[in-house]
Design a protein around this motif. Structure first.
Motif, PDB file in Angstrom:
ATOM      1  N   TYR A  12       0.583  -1.422   0.468  1.00  0.00           N
ATOM      2  CA  TYR A  12      -0.074  -0.048  -0.270  1.00  0.00           C
ATOM      3  C   TYR A  12       1.092   1.252   0.031  1.00  0.00           C
ATOM      4  N   ALA A  64      -0.247   4.568   0.560  1.00  0.00           N
ATOM      5  CA  ALA A  64      -0.691   5.028   0.997  1.00  0.00           C
ATOM      6  C   ALA A  64      -2.065   4.839   2.617  1.00  0.00           C
ATOM      7  N   PRO A  65      -1.452   5.424   3.830  1.00  0.00           N
ATOM      8  CA  PRO A  65      -2.320   5.340   4.834  1.00  0.00           C
ATOM      9  C   PRO A  65      -3.568   5.327   4.768  1.00  0.00           C
ATOM     10  N   ALA A  66      -4.180   5.152   4.116  1.00  0.00           N
ATOM     11  CA  ALA A  66      -5.798   5.317   4.013  1.00  0.00           C
ATOM     12  C   ALA A  66      -5.814   5.009   2.387  1.00  0.00           C
ATOM     13  N   PRO A  67      -7.556   4.141   2.086  1.00  0.00           N
ATOM     14  CA  PRO A  67      -7.676   4.639   0.203  1.00  0.00           C
ATOM     15  C   PRO A  67      -6.848   5.899  -0.249  1.00  0.00           C
TER      16      PRO A  67
END
Lengths: 323, 171
Positions: free
Chosen positions: B105, B107-110
Motif C-alpha cells: 500500500y 498510502a495510509p488510507a484509501p
C-alpha cells in the motif's frame, strides 16, 4: 510513589469491603501518614468510588466505579510480563498512537496501554473504530519477539486464538474467528485486532497489538451503519461483564499462547484457529486489492494464509476482506 | 511445484545451521546445489537447469528511466520499466525491498496521499509504504537517505519476500 500508595489503598479496601478499616491501620499497612490516606481517599471519591467514612470505625468501600485502571486490574492479574508495565488514561486519541510513542521510548515487552475512551480509535487502513467511554476494552500491547520478520503476521492469528479463548471462558458465548482475526458472536463482530510492526530490514523492532472489544456497549450506542455488523458481549449475553476481569483473562491467554508460539511454532495455533473458525467449509468471497475471489474456505496453510478452494484450484489468501 | 524464493532462503538457512556440508535438490528440472565453504557459510551454486522454475522475485531487469527529474504527478508511477529504455546500471540505486509476503500500500488510507512520490527526498526514518498480511501492517522505512527514483509496484499488488519496491538514489 503516589500511585503505588493508591494501588495499595484500593486493594486494601477491596479486600476488607465487608468491614471498616481504620485510618490508623491503613496508614500503618501502607507506610504513609494518615493525612496521605485521607488525601488518596478524597481522590478516589472524585473518580467515582463511594467510600463510607465513620468516626472511630474508619473507611469502607461501598461502590467501585467500572474502571480499568491498574489498581483495579492488579488483584486479578496472574501474568509474568504482560500488563506488568501499564499506561492508563481516561481518554486518548488512540491507544495505538500512545503505544507507538512508548515503544519508541523503549517500553519493555508486555507493556500495555489502556484507555476508558478513544476519541480517534483506529482500524486498519485509516478506518475509525467506535470506542465509547467505559463500555469496551481499548487496549494496545507492546511485543518485542525474537522472530524472523516474515513470520510476524502469524502473531495476529495467535492473538485471535488467545482472545477467543479468553472471551469464551469469561462469557460462555459462542465466539468464532473470522479470518484472519475478527471475533464474532452470532455472526456479528465483537472484537477487532490491529497489529502494527516497526522493523529494520529483517529485524523486528517492536509490534503493537491493538484490540478493541465491545463489552458493555448497549444497542443505542451503536451507530446505525454498524448495527448489522457489530454487537457487544453484553447485547449477546444479556448481562454486563467486568472489564477488569476480562482484561486479565485476555492478557493471561495472550501471554500463554504467545510464549507457546515462540517455543513450539505455529502448528498448535493453526489447529486451534481452525477449531474456532466459523467459516470453514463455507462458500465465501475474499475481496483482495487485486480483485474478488470466490471459493470454499478450507483452512490455514502452514504460514497462516487462508486456503480457498476456487475453480482455478486451491489458492492461499494473504490479505483480503471476507464477506 | 517450483521452488519459491522464500523457500529457497529457508532452505539455505536450514542447511547453514546444520552439520550438512553439501546439499542437492532436483525438482521439476531445476537443480539447487548448496555447498558450504571452509568458513562454514553456505554458498549457493547457480541452478543448473531452467531458471524459470526457480521463481525468484522479479528483479527489475531494465534500468530505471534515465530522467533524474522529480515527477511529482501521481500518475507517473510506471510499474514495470518499459523495454527499450536506456540501459543503465541500476546497481547505483538503493532498492527498498519487501521484508515479507503481503499487499503493498502506498498510502495510509484509501483516500490519503501516498507516503512518497518519485522525486521525494527521504531519510532513514521516512515511511515509504505499508506491506500488509493477515491484518499486520508493516510500515516500511526507507533506511537510506536520498531521493525516490521509481516506485516498482502498484498499489494493492501482492509482493513477495525480498521483492524490490522502490529505487532510491542515495545521497
Amino acid at each position: 510513589m503516589g500511585n503505588s500508595i493508591r494501588e495499595g489503598l484500593v486493594q486494601l479496601l477491596i479486600r476488607h469491603r465487608e468491614n471498616f478499616l481504620s485510618g490508623e491501620e491503613i496508614s500503618q499497612r501502607l507506610e504513609c501518614s494518615r493525612t496521605a490516606v485521607w488525601k488518596h481517599i478524597e481522590e478516589l471519591r472524585k473518580e467515582g468510588y463511594q467510600i463510607e467514612a465513620r468516626p472511630k470505625s474508619g473507611y469502607r468501600l461501598v461502590y467501585r466505579p467500572d474502571r480499568v485502571a491498574p489498581e483495579e486490574l492488579q488483584p486479578h492479574l496472574s501474568t509474568r510480563s504482560f500488563g506488568q508495565h501499564f499506561r492508563y488514561r481516561a481518554q486518548v486519541t488512540s491507544t495505538q498512537a500512545l503505544a507507538h510513542e512508548w515503544a519508541r521510548e523503549g517500553a519493555p515487552e508486555g507493556a500495555v496501554v489502556i484507555a476508558e475512551e478513544q476519541t480517534e480509535g483506529r482500524g486498519r487502513m485509516g478506518r475509525s473504530w467506535h470506542s465509547p467511554p467505559r463500555s469496551g476494552i481499548w487496549m494496545s500491547l507492546i511485543l518485542r519477539p525474537s522472530l524472523p520478520l516474515p513470520l510476524a503476521p502469524q502473531l495476529t492469528l495467535v492473538a485471535s486464538v488467545a482472545l477467543s479463548r479468553a472471551l469464551k471462558s469469561e462469557t460462555g458465548l459462542p465466539v468464532s474467528i473470522k479470518w484472519p482475526n475478527d471475533l464474532l458472536v452470532h455472526g456479528k463482530k465483537v472484537c477487532g485486532i490491529l497489529t502494527e510492526l516497526r522493523g529494520e530490514q529483517d529485524q523486528i523492532q517492536y509490534i503493537v497489538l491493538g484490540m478493541g472489544i465491545n463489552v458493555n456497549v448497549t444497542e443505542e450506542f451503536f451507530p446505525k451503519e454498524l448495527k448489522e455488523k457489530a454487537t457487544s458481549l453484553a447485547i449477546e449475553g444479556k448481562q454486563t461483564y467486568s472489564r477488569p476481569q476480562l482484561i486479565c483473562s485476555m492478557l493471561k491467554e495472550l501471554e500463554t499462547w504467545y510464549n507457546g508460539y515462540l517455543t513450539h511454532g505455529f502448528e498448535p495455533i493453526r489447529i486451534l484457529w481452525e477449531e474456532s473458525a466459523g467459516m470453514l467449509g463455507k462458500m465465501i468471497t475474499a475481496r483482495t486489492p487485486s480483485g474478488e475471489k470466490r471459493g470454499i474456505a478450507k483452512g490455514l496453510d502452514a504460514t497462516g494464509a487462508l486456503l480457498l478452494e476456487t475453480e482455478e484450484g486451491i489458492l492461499p489468501v494473504f490479505s483480503s476482506y471476507i464477506d | 511445484m517450483p521452488l519459491k524464493m522464500h523457500e529457497l532462503r529457508e532452505l539455505i538457512r536450514l542447511v547453514d545451521e546444520s552439520q550438512i556440508e553439501e546439499f542437492e535438490l532436483e525438482n521439476d528440472g531445476a537443480k539447487v546445489v548448496i555447498k558450504k565453504g571452509l568458513s562454514g557459510q553456505a554458498e549457493v551454486m547457480a541452478p543448473t537447469a531452467a531458471p524459470a522454475s526457480v521463481q525468484a522475485p522479479q528483479e527489475p531487469q531494465p534500468a530505471p528511466a534515465a530522467q533524474p527529474a522529480p515527477q511529482p504527478s501521481a500518475k507517473a508511477e510506471a510499474v514495470a520499466p518499459a523495454q527499450g529504455e536506456a540501459e543503465e546500471d541500476d546497481s547505483r540505486y538503493h532498492k527498498i525491498v519487501s521484508p515479507m509476503v503481503g499487499t503493498f500500500y502506498r498510502a495510509p488510507a484509501p483516500d490519503a496521499d501516498p507516503y512518497v512520490q518519485p522525486g521525494d527526498r527521504v531519510d532513514e526514518k521516512t515511511v515509504v509504504c505499508i506491506v500488509e498480511a493477515m491484518k499486520l501492517m508493516n510500515e516500511i522505512e526507507a533506511e537510506v537517505r536520498g531521493e525516490i527514483v521509481k516506485v516498482l509496484v502498484e498499489n494493492g499488488q501482492l509482493v513477495e519476500y525480498g521483492q524490490p519496491l522502490f529505487l532510491v538514489k542515495p545521497e
